[in-house]
Write an enzyme that holds these catalytic residues in place. Sequence first.
Site, PDB file in Angstrom:
ATOM      1  N   ALA A  47       0.811  -1.216   0.000  1.00  0.00           N
ATOM      2  CA  ALA A  47       0.000   0.000   0.000  1.00  0.00           C
ATOM      3  C   ALA A  47       0.848   1.271   0.000  1.00  0.00           C
ATOM      4  O   ALA A  47       0.483   2.263  -0.633  1.00  0.00           O
ATOM      5  CB  ALA A  47      -0.947  -0.005   1.196  1.00  0.00           C
ATOM      6  N   VAL A  48       1.974   1.254   0.688  1.00  0.00           N
ATOM      7  CA  VAL A  48       2.811   2.456   0.770  1.00  0.00           C
ATOM      8  C   VAL A  48       3.331   2.865  -0.608  1.00  0.00           C
ATOM      9  O   VAL A  48       3.573   4.046  -0.860  1.00  0.00           O
ATOM     10  CB  VAL A  48       3.972   2.233   1.772  1.00  0.00           C
ATOM     11  CG1 VAL A  48       4.957   3.374   1.740  1.00  0.00           C
ATOM     12  CG2 VAL A  48       3.423   2.062   3.183  1.00  0.00           C
ATOM     13  N   GLU A  49       3.456   1.921  -1.519  1.00  0.00           N
ATOM     14  CA  GLU A  49       3.953   2.227  -2.867  1.00  0.00           C
ATOM     15  C   GLU A  49       2.868   2.786  -3.793  1.00  0.00           C
ATOM     16  O   GLU A  49       3.163   3.268  -4.885  1.00  0.00           O
ATOM     17  CB  GLU A  49       4.576   0.972  -3.494  1.00  0.00           C
ATOM     18  CG  GLU A  49       5.883   0.544  -2.857  1.00  0.00           C
ATOM     19  CD  GLU A  49       5.721  -0.161  -1.510  1.00  0.00           C
ATOM     20  OE1 GLU A  49       6.611   0.009  -0.654  1.00  0.00           O
ATOM     21  OE2 GLU A  49       4.700  -0.860  -1.296  1.00  0.00           O
ATOM     22  N   ALA A  73      -5.464  -3.111   0.759  1.00  0.00           N
ATOM     23  CA  ALA A  73      -6.125  -3.602   1.969  1.00  0.00           C
ATOM     24  C   ALA A  73      -5.103  -3.571   3.097  1.00  0.00           C
ATOM     25  O   ALA A  73      -4.142  -4.335   3.085  1.00  0.00           O
ATOM     26  CB  ALA A  73      -6.664  -5.014   1.764  1.00  0.00           C
ATOM     27  N   ILE A 132      -4.709  -4.131   6.943  1.00  0.00           N
ATOM     28  CA  ILE A 132      -5.414  -4.802   8.037  1.00  0.00           C
ATOM     29  C   ILE A 132      -4.592  -4.651   9.316  1.00  0.00           C
ATOM     30  O   ILE A 132      -3.397  -4.947   9.331  1.00  0.00           O
ATOM     31  CB  ILE A 132      -5.656  -6.285   7.691  1.00  0.00           C
ATOM     32  CG1 ILE A 132      -6.491  -6.370   6.399  1.00  0.00           C
ATOM     33  CG2 ILE A 132      -6.360  -7.001   8.845  1.00  0.00           C
ATOM     34  CD1 ILE A 132      -6.561  -7.745   5.777  1.00  0.00           C
ATOM     35  N   GLU A 147      -0.587  -6.244  15.263  1.00  0.00           N
ATOM     36  CA  GLU A 147      -0.285  -6.046  16.679  1.00  0.00           C
ATOM     37  C   GLU A 147       0.558  -4.808  16.951  1.00  0.00           C
ATOM     38  O   GLU A 147       0.761  -4.446  18.107  1.00  0.00           O
ATOM     39  CB  GLU A 147       0.438  -7.282  17.219  1.00  0.00           C
ATOM     40  CG  GLU A 147      -0.416  -8.529  17.180  1.00  0.00           C
ATOM     41  CD  GLU A 147       0.327  -9.766  17.656  1.00  0.00           C
ATOM     42  OE1 GLU A 147       1.521  -9.661  18.010  1.00  0.00           O
ATOM     43  OE2 GLU A 147      -0.285 -10.837  17.677  1.00  0.00           O
ATOM     44  N   THR A 148       1.080  -4.165  15.902  1.00  0.00           N
ATOM     45  CA  THR A 148       1.966  -3.015  16.099  1.00  0.00           C
ATOM     46  C   THR A 148       1.327  -1.743  15.551  1.00  0.00           C
ATOM     47  O   THR A 148       0.254  -1.769  14.955  1.00  0.00           O
ATOM     48  CB  THR A 148       3.314  -3.242  15.383  1.00  0.00           C
ATOM     49  OG1 THR A 148       3.088  -3.237  13.963  1.00  0.00           O
ATOM     50  CG2 THR A 148       3.945  -4.566  15.793  1.00  0.00           C
ATOM     51  N   HIS A 200       2.335  -0.156  13.045  1.00  0.00           N
ATOM     52  CA  HIS A 200       2.601  -0.071  11.605  1.00  0.00           C
ATOM     53  C   HIS A 200       1.343   0.291  10.819  1.00  0.00           C
ATOM     54  O   HIS A 200       1.381   1.091   9.882  1.00  0.00           O
ATOM     55  CB  HIS A 200       3.179  -1.411  11.127  1.00  0.00           C
ATOM     56  CG  HIS A 200       3.633  -1.398   9.724  1.00  0.00           C
ATOM     57  ND1 HIS A 200       2.968  -2.079   8.734  1.00  0.00           N
ATOM     58  CD2 HIS A 200       4.682  -0.784   9.127  1.00  0.00           C
ATOM     59  CE1 HIS A 200       3.588  -1.891   7.584  1.00  0.00           C
ATOM     60  NE2 HIS A 200       4.631  -1.106   7.796  1.00  0.00           N
TER      61      HIS A 200
END
Length: 151
Positions: free
Chosen positions: A49-51, A73, A75, A78-79, A81
Amino acid sequence: MTESSFKLAIVVSQFNRAVTEKLLNGVLQRLTELGVQANQIKTVWVPGAVEIPLLAKRLAKSKHYQAVVCLGAVIRGETDHYNYVCQQVSFGCQQVALEYEVPIIFGVLTTTTKEQAFARAGGERGNKGADWADAAVSMIKLMKEIEITDE
């Protein structure tokens, strides 16, 4: 402007591909229903997604496409990010739209669970891809209607 007279691009994230392929199918199916032909559509896959914003910018800058639909997408894990990715992608896509005055349709699901993502990619909540295809066509028509000529 008719649906057969414009070109659009679709940028799709490979990450969470099981979801993004379904979103892409939703976009393509709806565009076909609207009369858009396959030769009017360019699909580009990016790693994650960042790209998405960088490729959206390249496509918008080319002036070959009247809209770019961005599919992904993200999702929650746990972090933290998830928060950074969502913010970067949404901000990046908006910046491209404002800089190049090309509609950049933000079709990136940001969900807490995979189940929520699948529900919106052809599941019980429908396929958001169809909505984003509608938004792209609508924005192309609006941009043409409100076209500003350089004087």
